[in-house]
Scaffold this motif. Structure first.
Motif, PDB file in Angstrom:
ATOM      1  N   GLU A  27      18.031  12.501   3.100  1.00 25.97           N
ATOM      2  CA  GLU A  27      16.925  11.542   3.178  1.00 25.97           C
ATOM      3  C   GLU A  27      16.065  11.797   4.418  1.00 25.97           C
ATOM      4  O   GLU A  27      14.847  11.956   4.336  1.00 25.97           O
ATOM      5  N   ALA A  28      16.724  11.875   5.581  1.00 24.49           N
ATOM      6  CA  ALA A  28      15.980  12.081   6.830  1.00 24.49           C
ATOM      7  C   ALA A  28      15.253  13.426   6.816  1.00 24.49           C
ATOM      8  O   ALA A  28      14.068  13.515   7.176  1.00 24.49           O
ATOM      9  N   MET A  29      15.942  14.458   6.363  1.00 26.54           N
ATOM     10  CA  MET A  29      15.312  15.790   6.386  1.00 26.54           C
ATOM     11  C   MET A  29      14.102  15.863   5.449  1.00 26.54           C
ATOM     12  O   MET A  29      13.103  16.489   5.755  1.00 26.54           O
ATOM     13  N   ARG A  30      14.218  15.188   4.300  1.00 27.38           N
ATOM     14  CA  ARG A  30      13.091  15.207   3.358  1.00 27.38           C
ATOM     15  C   ARG A  30      11.855  14.562   3.979  1.00 27.38           C
ATOM     16  O   ARG A  30      10.742  15.062   3.826  1.00 27.38           O
ATOM     17  N   VAL A  31      12.076  13.443   4.676  1.00 25.15           N
ATOM     18  CA  VAL A  31      10.941  12.766   5.307  1.00 25.15           C
ATOM     19  C   VAL A  31      10.316  13.687   6.367  1.00 25.15           C
ATOM     20  O   VAL A  31       9.093  13.879   6.404  1.00 25.15           O
ATOM     21  N   VAL A  68       9.305  11.984  13.767  1.00 22.48           N
ATOM     22  CA  VAL A  68      10.040  11.943  15.044  1.00 22.48           C
ATOM     23  C   VAL A  68      11.219  10.971  14.936  1.00 22.48           C
ATOM     24  O   VAL A  68      12.339  11.276  15.343  1.00 22.48           O
ATOM     25  N   ILE A  69      10.952   9.816  14.349  1.00 23.27           N
ATOM     26  CA  ILE A  69      12.013   8.819  14.190  1.00 23.27           C
ATOM     27  C   ILE A  69      13.173   9.384  13.373  1.00 23.27           C
ATOM     28  O   ILE A  69      14.336   9.207  13.697  1.00 23.27           O
ATOM     29  N   LYS A  70      12.831  10.093  12.316  1.00 20.93           N
ATOM     30  CA  LYS A  70      13.890  10.650  11.469  1.00 20.93           C
ATOM     31  C   LYS A  70      14.663  11.742  12.208  1.00 20.93           C
ATOM     32  O   LYS A  70      15.857  11.919  11.989  1.00 20.93           O
ATOM     33  N   GLY A 107       7.331   2.034  16.508  1.00 21.10           N
ATOM     34  CA  GLY A 107       7.863   2.887  15.457  1.00 21.10           C
ATOM     35  C   GLY A 107       9.382   2.822  15.334  1.00 21.10           C
ATOM     36  O   GLY A 107      10.009   3.754  14.847  1.00 21.10           O
ATOM     37  N   PHE A 108       9.988   1.737  15.805  1.00 20.99           N
ATOM     38  CA  PHE A 108      11.439   1.604  15.704  1.00 20.99           C
ATOM     39  C   PHE A 108      11.860   1.256  14.285  1.00 20.99           C
ATOM     40  O   PHE A 108      11.539   0.168  13.812  1.00 20.99           O
ATOM     41  N   PRO A 109      12.616   2.083  13.609  1.00 21.35           N
ATOM     42  CA  PRO A 109      13.096   1.667  12.293  1.00 21.35           C
ATOM     43  C   PRO A 109      14.094   0.527  12.458  1.00 21.35           C
ATOM     44  O   PRO A 109      14.780   0.448  13.485  1.00 21.35           O
ATOM     45  N   VAL A 110      14.179  -0.332  11.465  1.00 25.77           N
ATOM     46  CA  VAL A 110      15.018  -1.525  11.580  1.00 25.77           C
ATOM     47  C   VAL A 110      16.481  -1.180  11.864  1.00 25.77           C
ATOM     48  O   VAL A 110      17.166  -1.882  12.603  1.00 25.77           O
TER      49      VAL A 110
END
Ligand code: SER
Length: 612
Positions: free
Chosen positions: A281-285, A320-322, A401-404
């Protein structure tokens, strides 16, 4: 099969069709010039709207290409095995030439013979009809005659089997075109997940079926009174996602397992020390977003708080977040490595390793650097919060940009939990706003917008020539951008214009408007257009014939004009796809509001038009 082979086979197939040879046209820019109705090119048909409406295309009635496309509205969907914001769309068009019979036959032949898909795994969908538009029994019969079994032909309504840029008929603004469509789906045969409904079917979201292409029969135009009217010509608009088609030839439902992504996955695996399989999931984003960012940067988009620049910023920040999710703090070297891998995949196709690598890496790594600083500040803010709730969590997401999940992780130590429901509500509210903002690009209907754009567009041609007349023929257009409020024009010139020169240019344009000059559309061979001294941005690499616009036939060049070159007897003569007003008098009056430098040797003019 790899993507290069499929892209080539598709283009060659249509270029060489016996009796129906198609002309390959260059892809349009991802950020359309002079079209305030939309931020990005999101399908192959978008640049062809004037021709689907009936304007003559210089390359004829049968066209083919592969169009890099971007859909910002899908940004939140990215992360599964098939959604991406950036994709390539294989497209072929009939501009009032062939119709359903030929289109569906060739589509089937391409899928089953050229790229060898197993026809037992293919399903098709056909329009079931409404009160206004009949059921598409014609397509049904055609599919049957091609050997598609009854159980593999499915009927759907306007939600699934109608295509326009703004969705089903009731969502289409006045002036918008569209029509029923017929899609092809690939069946991976995976077990149905009942979470998505009782029965599985091609449009089910459980992942068993993948839509791979769509033949739209663009045949209607929405009217001011809300009804649909038949267009004077019946068009075909075919679109096939290259990423998805490539995946189906490999019999994998994961588009990221194709050559369009694998080299980037490898780089990210090396940087992060993590495996794709466990971190898909993270890599795809990361991959999708940095790829989209790369294509936007190459087209001159810079990160900002507005329009395309805002979307670019979001893409980079989300990646960046991912990256942090992979427990890797991304730095500029990592970004350069990822972007290099992206450029290499498209080298010689849309990108150029030599020319583009540096600029892409510079812009993207600067944004990454800035955002990393913002994130650090955000972490300090987090420390100041005593009690977290859904709203505060959303503010952190929005501002820093903090993910929950990261916020939850921080506050877990304090024994606090984030109200996910409240967060979701805030999130949806925001999403609605950004959706409306992009849908707003369609607001008021294309018909209204295009009328204003058309006026501004003709004004731009007059401005271009007036600048050359006053400053000299070294002035050349470098770009332009029109919104419904103003026009912006970039041109080469190496010093600031004087007040006097600005006034002269303004007066000259207004004079041409007052003279109510005729505007002619001319389609001729490229060589002839060059002989006539047509100017402008010409980047169509495949064209035999070109489209030019001439303003003011029979015009005599004035003795004090600095541009003395004859222009086929016109005041202004430019390479251009249109559309334009018929007579300059329709424009109104222009006022130059600003003249400034934007980079070395490039100036920018902002002008307003007092429209009639
Ligand atoms: N315009 C149609 C689509 O985007 C087909 O090209 O699906």
């Amino acid at each position: 099969m790899d993507s290069k082979t499929i892209r080539k086979k598709y283009i060659e197939f249509f270029k060489n069709l016996k009796g129906y040879k198609h002309k390959e046209i260059a892809p349009a820019k991802l950020v359309p010039e002079n079209d305030p109705t939309t931020l990005f090119t999101s399908s192959g048909m978008q640049p062809l709207v004037p021709y689907l409406l009936g304007q003559e295309h210089p390359e004829g009635k049968r066209l083919v290409n592969s169009q890099p496309s971007f859909r910002a509205e899908d940004i939140e969907e990215v992360g599964d095995n098939r959604h991406t914001t950036f994709f390539e769309m294989l497209g072929n068009w009939s501009l009032g030439d062939y119709f359903k019979e030929e289109q569906l036959k060739w589509c089937w032949e391409f899928l089953t013979k050229e790229i060898g898909l197993d026809k037992n795994k293919l399903h098709v969908a056909v329009f079931e009809g409404t009160d206004d538009v009949p059921k598409d029994t014609e397509s049904y019969e055609i599919w049957k005659n091609l050997g598609v079994e009854d159980e593999h032909i499915h009927f759907y309504g306007v939600d699934k089997n109608w295509w326009s840029r703004s969705g089903p008929p009731d969502k289409m603004p006045a002036g918008e075109i569209g029509g029923p469509d017929s899609e092809v789906f690939y069946d991976f045969g995976t077990p149905h997940d009942p979470k998505f409904g009782k029965e599985c079917h091609p449009n089910c979201d459980c992942g068993r079926f993948l839509e791979i292409c769509n033949s739209v029969f663009i045949q209607y135009r929405k009217q001011e009174d809300g009804t649909l009217k038949e267009l004077p010509q019946k068009n075909v608009d075919f679109g096939g996602g290259l990423e998805r088609l490539t995946a189906t030839t490999l019999d994998t439902p994961d588009v990221f397992k194709t050559d369009l992504y694998v080299p980037i996955i490898r780089i990210i695996e090396t940087i992060s020390g993590k495996k794709y399989e466990e971190n898909a999931e993270a890599m795809r984003v990361i991959i999708d977003h940095l790829k989209a960012a790369t294509f936007l940067v190459v087209q001159g988009v810079e990160s900002s708080n507005k329009l395309q620049g805002y979307v670019l910023r979001r893409l980079i920040r989300r990646s960046v977040i991912k990256m942090r999710k992979l427990e890797k703090i991304i730095d500029e070297h990592d970004v350069v490595a990822v972007c290099d891998a992206i450029v290499e995949i498209y080298d010689g196709i849309y990108l150029d390793t030599e020319k583009d690598k540096r600029v892409i890496s510079d812009i993207i790594s600067t944004e990454v650097f800035r955002f990393t600083k913002t994130l650090e500040k955000g972490l300090k803010e987090v420390e100041k919060i005593d009690q977290i709730d859904g709203k505060k969590a959303f503010d952190l997401y929005q501002t820093y940009g903090f993910p929950v999940e990261i916020t939850e992780e921080l506050f877990k130590e304090k024994g606090q939990i984030v109200d996910r429901e409240q967060f979701r509500k805030e999130f949806e509210k925001h999403r609605e706003v950004s959706r409306t903002a992009s849908a707003g690009m369609f607001k008021g209907g294309l018909a209204d917008h295009s009328e204003i754009v058309t006026k501004y567009h003709t004004a731009t041609h007059l401005l271009h020539q007036a600048l050359r007349d006053v400053l000299g023929p070294e002035v050349f257009q470098k770009g332009s951008n029109i919104t419904s409020e103003r026009l912006r024009f970039d041109f080469s010139f190496n010093r600031k214009m004087t007040e006097e020169e600005i006034k002269q240019v303004e007066n000259l344009v207004n004079k041409r408007i007052e003279e109510n000059l005729q505007v002619d559309h001319i389609i001729i061979p490229l060589e002839k257009a060059k002989e006539m001294n047509a100017i402008g941005l010409f980047n169509e690499k495949y064209a035999d014939k070109v489209s030019i616009y001439g303003v003011g036939p029979g015009f005599k060049i004035s003795p004090d004009a600095k541009d003395k070159r004859l222009r086929g007897g016109y005041y202004s003569l430019e390479f251009c796809g249109g559309p334009h007003v018929e007579k300059t008098g329709a424009i109104g009056k222009i006022k130059i509001a600003k003249e400034e430098a934007i980079s070395s040797g490039i100036r920018r003019i902002r002008a307003e038009v007092v429209l009639r």
